[in-house]
Design an enzyme around this catalytic site. Structure first.
Site, PDB file in Angstrom:
ATOM      1  N   THR A   1      -5.033   4.012 -14.729  1.00  0.00           N
ATOM      2  CA  THR A   1      -5.878   4.734 -13.785  1.00  0.00           C
ATOM      3  C   THR A   1      -7.345   4.558 -14.125  1.00  0.00           C
ATOM      4  O   THR A   1      -7.705   4.267 -15.268  1.00  0.00           O
ATOM      5  CB  THR A   1      -5.494   6.224 -13.760  1.00  0.00           C
ATOM      6  OG1 THR A   1      -6.138   6.868 -12.656  1.00  0.00           O
ATOM      7  CG2 THR A   1      -5.879   6.917 -15.059  1.00  0.00           C
TER       8      THR A   1
ATOM      9  N   GLN B   1     -10.317  11.800 -16.108  1.00  0.00           N
ATOM     10  CA  GLN B   1      -9.559  10.563 -15.913  1.00  0.00           C
ATOM     11  C   GLN B   1      -9.084  10.015 -17.250  1.00  0.00           C
ATOM     12  O   GLN B   1      -7.975   9.486 -17.362  1.00  0.00           O
ATOM     13  CB  GLN B   1     -10.424   9.535 -15.190  1.00  0.00           C
ATOM     14  CG  GLN B   1      -9.655   8.611 -14.276  1.00  0.00           C
ATOM     15  CD  GLN B   1      -8.981   9.355 -13.141  1.00  0.00           C
ATOM     16  OE1 GLN B   1      -9.396  10.439 -12.741  1.00  0.00           O
ATOM     17  NE2 GLN B   1      -7.912   8.793 -12.616  1.00  0.00           N
TER      18      GLN B   1
ATOM     19  N   HIS C   1      -5.568  10.875 -18.919  1.00  0.00           N
ATOM     20  CA  HIS C   1      -4.297  10.313 -18.465  1.00  0.00           C
ATOM     21  C   HIS C   1      -3.643   9.440 -19.525  1.00  0.00           C
ATOM     22  O   HIS C   1      -2.429   9.497 -19.743  1.00  0.00           O
ATOM     23  CB  HIS C   1      -4.515   9.462 -17.204  1.00  0.00           C
ATOM     24  CG  HIS C   1      -4.523  10.238 -15.933  1.00  0.00           C
ATOM     25  ND1 HIS C   1      -3.391  10.759 -15.363  1.00  0.00           N
ATOM     26  CD2 HIS C   1      -5.535  10.569 -15.104  1.00  0.00           C
ATOM     27  CE1 HIS C   1      -3.693  11.383 -14.247  1.00  0.00           C
ATOM     28  NE2 HIS C   1      -4.996  11.288 -14.063  1.00  0.00           N
TER      29      HIS C   1
ATOM     30  N   GLU D   1     -10.233   2.476  -8.328  1.00  0.00           N
ATOM     31  CA  GLU D   1      -9.162   3.301  -7.770  1.00  0.00           C
ATOM     32  C   GLU D   1      -9.763   4.586  -7.184  1.00  0.00           C
ATOM     33  O   GLU D   1      -9.482   4.951  -6.040  1.00  0.00           O
ATOM     34  CB  GLU D   1      -8.166   3.647  -8.878  1.00  0.00           C
ATOM     35  CG  GLU D   1      -7.031   4.551  -8.428  1.00  0.00           C
ATOM     36  CD  GLU D   1      -6.183   5.029  -9.598  1.00  0.00           C
ATOM     37  OE1 GLU D   1      -5.069   5.513  -9.352  1.00  0.00           O
ATOM     38  OE2 GLU D   1      -6.629   4.933 -10.768  1.00  0.00           O
ATOM     39  N   HIS D   2     -10.559   5.278  -7.971  1.00  0.00           N
ATOM     40  CA  HIS D   2     -11.272   6.478  -7.529  1.00  0.00           C
ATOM     41  C   HIS D   2     -12.764   6.223  -7.686  1.00  0.00           C
ATOM     42  O   HIS D   2     -13.208   5.833  -8.777  1.00  0.00           O
ATOM     43  CB  HIS D   2     -10.913   7.699  -8.377  1.00  0.00           C
ATOM     44  CG  HIS D   2      -9.449   7.939  -8.553  1.00  0.00           C
ATOM     45  ND1 HIS D   2      -8.738   7.485  -9.649  1.00  0.00           N
ATOM     46  CD2 HIS D   2      -8.561   8.603  -7.775  1.00  0.00           C
ATOM     47  CE1 HIS D   2      -7.474   7.859  -9.538  1.00  0.00           C
ATOM     48  NE2 HIS D   2      -7.337   8.535  -8.412  1.00  0.00           N
TER      49      HIS D   2
ATOM     50  N   ASP E   1      -6.354  14.421  -6.559  1.00  0.00           N
ATOM     51  CA  ASP E   1      -5.085  14.294  -7.272  1.00  0.00           C
ATOM     52  C   ASP E   1      -4.061  15.306  -6.792  1.00  0.00           C
ATOM     53  O   ASP E   1      -2.855  15.059  -6.863  1.00  0.00           O
ATOM     54  CB  ASP E   1      -5.305  14.485  -8.776  1.00  0.00           C
ATOM     55  CG  ASP E   1      -5.918  13.266  -9.432  1.00  0.00           C
ATOM     56  OD1 ASP E   1      -5.877  12.190  -8.836  1.00  0.00           O
ATOM     57  OD2 ASP E   1      -6.445  13.405 -10.555  1.00  0.00           O
TER      58      ASP E   1
ATOM     59  N   GLU F   1       1.352 -30.383  17.863  1.00  0.00           N
ATOM     60  CA  GLU F   1       1.877 -30.104  16.516  1.00  0.00           C
ATOM     61  C   GLU F   1       3.068 -30.984  16.167  1.00  0.00           C
ATOM     62  O   GLU F   1       3.714 -30.781  15.146  1.00  0.00           O
ATOM     63  CB  GLU F   1       2.261 -28.624  16.416  1.00  0.00           C
ATOM     64  CG  GLU F   1       1.068 -27.690  16.492  1.00  0.00           C
ATOM     65  CD  GLU F   1       1.404 -26.238  16.166  1.00  0.00           C
ATOM     66  OE1 GLU F   1       2.611 -25.908  16.085  1.00  0.00           O
ATOM     67  OE2 GLU F   1       0.470 -25.441  15.987  1.00  0.00           O
TER      68      GLU F   1
ATOM     69  N   HIS G   1      10.087 -27.811  20.667  1.00  0.00           N
ATOM     70  CA  HIS G   1       9.487 -26.560  21.135  1.00  0.00           C
ATOM     71  C   HIS G   1       9.126 -26.669  22.611  1.00  0.00           C
ATOM     72  O   HIS G   1       9.379 -25.749  23.404  1.00  0.00           O
ATOM     73  CB  HIS G   1       8.220 -26.237  20.332  1.00  0.00           C
ATOM     74  CG  HIS G   1       8.479 -25.678  18.971  1.00  0.00           C
ATOM     75  ND1 HIS G   1       9.198 -26.347  18.016  1.00  0.00           N
ATOM     76  CD2 HIS G   1       8.102 -24.499  18.402  1.00  0.00           C
ATOM     77  CE1 HIS G   1       9.258 -25.617  16.910  1.00  0.00           C
ATOM     78  NE2 HIS G   1       8.605 -24.479  17.129  1.00  0.00           N
TER      79      HIS G   1
END
Length: 444
Positions: free
Chosen positions: A243, A265, A268, A335-336, A369, A423, A428
Site C-alpha cells: 500500500t 499508511q 500497514h 494508490e492514495h 479506507d 485484408e 469474409h
C-alpha cells in the site's frame, strides 16, 4: 526517519518524461516474478489434490489443523452475534455508504441506431461467480470484505464466495470480525484459505468450492503472484503490491495532519510507502519534527511504521512549486493521493494518475479506507496510470448485440467486401455476397 529527494532547480527539466521521472521516485522492491516460481507448485498441488492440499497448507503456513475448508454457517451467525455493537454500527454505516456510491455505478443497456434498420445494443452482464479475498496476517480487514462484496452485489453477481486466512487464535476459522462482516452482507459461502492457496482454490475449484470466473481483493506478494499465474484462466482485479500514500502539500498544509497521514499508511506493512511531495522546505522540516512524537505514540512502531518510513519506498520529495509537484505525483501514480494545498479542489481536478484522490484537510485516506463510500481496493505500484480501483464495472462484461435488416446490410455490403479484400480475407467478403445476387451497386 525518512529520506529526502530534491527535485528542485533543473532536476525535473533533465527528466521530462513520465517514465524517467518515475524512476527517480521511491518505490518498494516487490518482485512478483520471483514469487511466481514459488507459488506455481502450490497452485498445482491445489489443482491435483483439492481440499486435502488446502488443509495441508493451512497447517504448514497458518499453524492450524482444519477438518474442512468451508466455514460452517453457525460460525458466521456466532461471529455476528458476538460482534461489539459499536463495531457493528460502524460496519453497517460503511456498508450503507459504499452501497450509495456503488449503486450509482450500475450500467444500463443502451441501443444505438447506426442506420435505419441497423442497431447495436450494448448490454452489461455480471460474471457468473467471483471469489473475493480478504487478507489476514498482520491485521484484520473486515473493511476489505465490504469493499469487495458491495460492488459485486451491486453488479448483480449471482454467486459470491469469500476466502480469508485460517487463524490459529480462532480455532482455524478466519477472524470473527471478517466472518461477522460476511454475515452482515449476506455472504454465507466463506472459506478458511489464505494467500496463493485461496486464489488456486477459486481458479481450479475443489471438492468443496466450485471454480470462479474472477478473483478480486488485496493481498500480499503471494496473492499477487498467484493472480499473475492464473491470468488468462480467470479474471483478476489487479496484482496489488504494498500500500502507498502520496501527499501533495504546500505551505498551507498542517504538518501534524501530514505526519499523521504518512504514519497511518506506514502502519500497514514494513513495505508500505509514505511519500510527501512539497514545495515548502519549511513544511518538510515541520513534518519531520512531527513524525518523531507521533510515531513514538503509535502501536506498531518497530515491526511496521519505522521500517516503512525508513525504507527506500518512502521519502519527502522537494519540488519548486505545486505545478512541478503535480508532475511528480502524476508520474508516481499513487494508490492514495492527498491534496493538501491552497485551492486543493482545483489542484485535484488536474490530477491524471491516482487510484483515489482525497481533497483538503478533512478527507484523509483513513476516511476512504472505511467510510467515505469510495472503494479502497486500488491500483498500486504506479498502475494507476492505466488501471482503476475496484468498482461495479469490474464485475460486468459489455456485450454488443448487432441487429441489421436485409436492406441495412445491403446498403453497407460493398464496404464490407472492399475491406475484406483489402485484408486478404476473401471468405469474409464471400459471407456477405452469399446473401445477395451480388453486384457492386451503381456509383459505389
Amino acid at each position: 526517519m525518512i529520506s529526502r529527494i530534491d527535485l528542485r532547480g533543473d532536476a525535473l527539466t533533465d527528466f521530462p518524461s513520465g517514465a524517467a521521472l518515475r524512476d527517480l521516485l521511491p518505490r518498494a522492491d516487490f518482485d512478483v516474478a520471483a514469487a511466481l516460481e514459488k507459488v506455481r507448485p502450490i497452485c498445482e498441488d491445489v489443482h491435483h489434490r483439492g481440499d486435502a492440499a488446502l488443509i495441508e497448507f493451512a497447517e504448514r503456513f497458518d499453524g492450524v489443523t482444519l477438518e474442512r475448508v468451508r466455514v460452517p454457517a453457525a460460525a458466521l451467525t456466532r461471529a455476528l452475534d458476538g460482534l461489539d455493537p459499536a463495531v457493528r454500527a460502524a460496519l453497517e454505516e460503511s456498508i450503507r455508504r459504499a452501497r450509495l456510491v456503488h449503486r450509482a455505478q450500475r450500467r444500463e443497456t443502451h441501443t444505438t441506431q447506426v442506420v435505419p434498420g441497423g442497431t447495436v445494443t450494448e448490454k452489461w452482464v455480471p460474471v457468473d461467480r467471483v471469489g473475493l479475498y480478504a487478507p489476514g496476517g498482520r491485521s484484520v480487514y473486515p473493511s476489505s470484505v465490504i469493499m469487495n462484496v458491495v460492488p459485486a452485489q451491486e453488479a448483480g453477481v449471482p454467486s459470491i464466495a469469500l476466502a480469508s486466512p485460517a487463524q490459529a487464535e480462532f480455532g482455524g476459522l478466519p477472524h470473527p470480525t471478517v466472518l461477522a462482516a460476511c454475515a452482515l452482507l449476506g455472504v454465507d459461502e466463506v472459506y478458511a484459505a489464505g494467500g496463493a492457496t485461496a486464489v488456486a482454490m477459486f481458479a481450479y475449484g475443489t471438492e468443496s468450492c466450485p471454480p470462479a470466473n474472477m478473483v478480486t481483493g488485496p493481498g500480499n506478494i503471494w496473492v499477487a503472484a498467484a493472480k499473475r499465474y492464473f491470468t488468462g484462466k480467470i479474471g483478476i482485479d489487479a496484482e496489488a503490491g504494498p500500500t502507498e500514500i502520496a501527499v501533495l502539500a504546500d505551505a498551507t498544509a498542517d504538518p501534524a495532519h501530514v505526519a499523521a497521514d504518512l504514519i497511518s499508511q506506514a502502519e500497514h506493512d514494513p513495505l508500505a510507502a509514505a511519500v510527501l511531495v512539497t514545495d515548502s522546505a519549511e513544511l518538510a522540516d515541520a513534518v519531520e519534527r512531527e513524525l518523531e512524537p507521533q510515531v513514538a505514540a503509535s502501536k506498531h512502531i518497530d515491526d511496521r511504521i519505522v521500517p516503512a518510513l525508513k525504507g527506500e519506498q518512502s521519502a519527502i520529495v522537494l519540488v519548486d512549486g505545486v505545478e512541478e509537484g503535480l508532475k511528480v505525483v502524476d508520474a508516481y501514480g499513487a494508490e492514495h493521493l492527498e491534496i493538501q494545498t491552497a485551492d486543493a479542489a482545483a489542484v485535484a481536478d488536474r490530477v491524471r494518475n491516482a487510484g483515489a484522490v482525497f481533497i483538503g484537510p478533512w478527507a484523509p485516506v483513513s476516511l476512504g479506507d472505511y467510510a467515505a463510500g469510495s472503494n479502497h481496493v486500488l491500483p498500486t505500484g504506479g498502475c494507476a496510470c492505466h488501471s482503476s480501483g475496484l468498482s461495479v464495472q469490474s464485475f460486468l462484461r459489455g456485450i454488443h448485440i448487432v441487429d441489421y435488416t436485409r436492406d441495412a446490410l445491403a446498403e453497407v455490403a460493398h464496404h464490407v467486401v472492399t475491406l475484406a479484400e483489402a485484408e486478404d480475407l476473401p471468405a469474409h467478403g464471400a459471407a456477405i455476397k452469399a446473401r445477395f445476387d451480388w453486384k457492386v451497386p451503381e456509383g459505389k
